[in-house]
Write an enzyme that holds these catalytic residues in place. Sequence first.
Site, PDB file in Angstrom:
ATOM      1  N   GLY A   1      43.468  10.871  42.400  1.00  0.00           N
ATOM      2  CA  GLY A   1      42.583  10.699  43.542  1.00  0.00           C
ATOM      3  C   GLY A   1      41.476  11.732  43.542  1.00  0.00           C
TER       4      GLY A   1
ATOM      5  N   GLY B   1      38.052  13.344  46.312  1.00  0.00           N
ATOM      6  CA  GLY B   1      37.388  13.324  47.604  1.00  0.00           C
ATOM      7  C   GLY B   1      36.113  14.123  47.546  1.00  0.00           C
ATOM      8  N   GLY B   2      35.523  14.349  48.707  1.00  0.00           N
ATOM      9  CA  GLY B   2      34.270  15.067  48.750  1.00  0.00           C
ATOM     10  C   GLY B   2      34.382  16.510  48.310  1.00  0.00           C
ATOM     11  N   MET B   3      35.567  17.100  48.494  1.00  0.00           N
ATOM     12  CA  MET B   3      35.732  18.524  48.183  1.00  0.00           C
ATOM     13  C   MET B   3      36.438  18.770  46.862  1.00  0.00           C
ATOM     14  SD  MET B   3      36.658  20.290  51.830  1.00  0.00           S
ATOM     15  CE  MET B   3      36.912  21.866  51.012  1.00  0.00           C
ATOM     16  N   GLY B   4      37.125  17.784  46.312  1.00  0.00           N
ATOM     17  CA  GLY B   4      37.846  18.083  45.098  1.00  0.00           C
ATOM     18  C   GLY B   4      38.524  16.900  44.454  1.00  0.00           C
TER      19      GLY B   4
ATOM     20  N   VAL C   1      42.268  15.406  42.749  1.00  0.00           N
ATOM     21  CA  VAL C   1      43.723  15.512  42.845  1.00  0.00           C
ATOM     22  C   VAL C   1      44.330  15.005  41.546  1.00  0.00           C
ATOM     23  CG1 VAL C   1      45.797  14.929  44.159  1.00  0.00           C
ATOM     24  CG2 VAL C   1      43.591  15.118  45.330  1.00  0.00           C
TER      25      VAL C   1
ATOM     26  N   LYS D   1      45.789  19.576  44.042  1.00  0.00           N
ATOM     27  CA  LYS D   1      44.448  19.395  44.600  1.00  0.00           C
ATOM     28  C   LYS D   1      43.585  20.582  44.186  1.00  0.00           C
ATOM     29  CE  LYS D   1      42.151  18.875  49.108  1.00  0.00           C
ATOM     30  NZ  LYS D   1      42.391  18.801  50.571  1.00  0.00           N
TER      31      LYS D   1
ATOM     32  N   ASP E   1      43.424  14.061  61.462  1.00  0.00           N
ATOM     33  CA  ASP E   1      42.728  13.157  60.544  1.00  0.00           C
ATOM     34  C   ASP E   1      43.695  12.123  59.984  1.00  0.00           C
ATOM     35  OD1 ASP E   1      40.521  12.133  59.198  1.00  0.00           O
ATOM     36  OD2 ASP E   1      40.841  13.385  57.432  1.00  0.00           O
TER      37      ASP E   1
END
Length: 398
Positions: A24, A26-29, A31, A45, A138
């Site tokens: 996976g 995301g915007g920050m990193g 996985v 992560k 969230d």
Amino acid sequence: MNTTPLSPDDPAELGGFTLLGRIGHGGMGQVYLGESAAGEAVAVKVIKPTVVDSETRQRFAQEIEVLKTIWGPRVAAFVKADTESEQPWLATEYVEGPDLRRLLDTRGVLPPLAAASLGATLAEALAGVHSQGLLHRDLKPANILLGPNGPKIIDFGLAVFAESSASLTAPNMVMGTPACMSPEQANGEKPLTAPVDVYALGAVLLFMTTGHYPYQADHVQVLFSHIVNPDKAPDLSGAPEELVGLLSSMLRYAQHDRPTMDEVVTQCVAVIKAHGATVAQARRQLASLTTVAYEPPEPSPVPAPAPPPTDAEAFAEVSTLLAPNPVTVAPTVPLPQQSAARPPGYTPTVAVTTQDAEPTAEAAPQPTPAPPAGPRRSAAALRIAAQLRETYASTAPF
């Protein structure tokens, strides 16, 4: 979770974990699926180098400190982390299964019994988180994984202490996922309290039973205007009749009008019993959806060893043994074929099914054996050939 191969730029090892593939981003990193020296699977992560700054490190460090305090069977457990490395990283328990968003894409909306089991299980888990003085803030389908033993909640990156006025965000900044965001969260109210997670859970259950969220719009500004409008009711169209009352109460505008997590558990259990089922039966139905949507391929059957050849079959091989230039006969046992879809040396933990081939369990690459010097023959053929040579030698005139 679906696993894809590592890219040439990905690290092969991090913090003592061998990285096996991507699961996976995301915007920050990013996985990764990792494995400890003892073979324990973890989700690692890693923060992207392009976003590593003092504020990001602070947020990441607080996420880790919060995660260390959270416990429970429905929360992916903290394993290890390093916030001071060049690329900060966090390792948590790996959950073998799809997130709820992927589950819905794969098999469609949940039946009422499975949805009630999901709601009861998650509400009970979140009640435990709240009892520890924490909120998730969230909760969304992508942050809930359905493993073989039931759902687990991941990504507490926005979690904060419920009674604290401290925040990782600027005073006027709203953080979270708009589709599941409560009105008070969208309005930027602080501090947030437990009903914010009740609302988000209601949005998740609505999505999993209908395929849509409480409010929908083409632009995020319009979506926010719907969420914060007390006169605009959430869209419950398509929701199962037995869940409409519960979903309506969980998605109420005023937070004090929403049920507690314990009340959500009670109402979900009532729906299960109204279907004539037990809680255990409902949980088994929910768990079975993981098998339907995410069933790993069965290992390829291992061919049974061929029976030893008869003397007649062995005699058929003798002529080639005695010939000056033996003819190599093609083997009848099929050789294992390597898939061109995967790079050499890559061994995914989760086998991937392609449209062109039946799923097979992959084994770790083995060294290619040296080709045999000549054709392989059965023991019976060799024995008979030796007997023939001895007979011929005893009768030969020279």
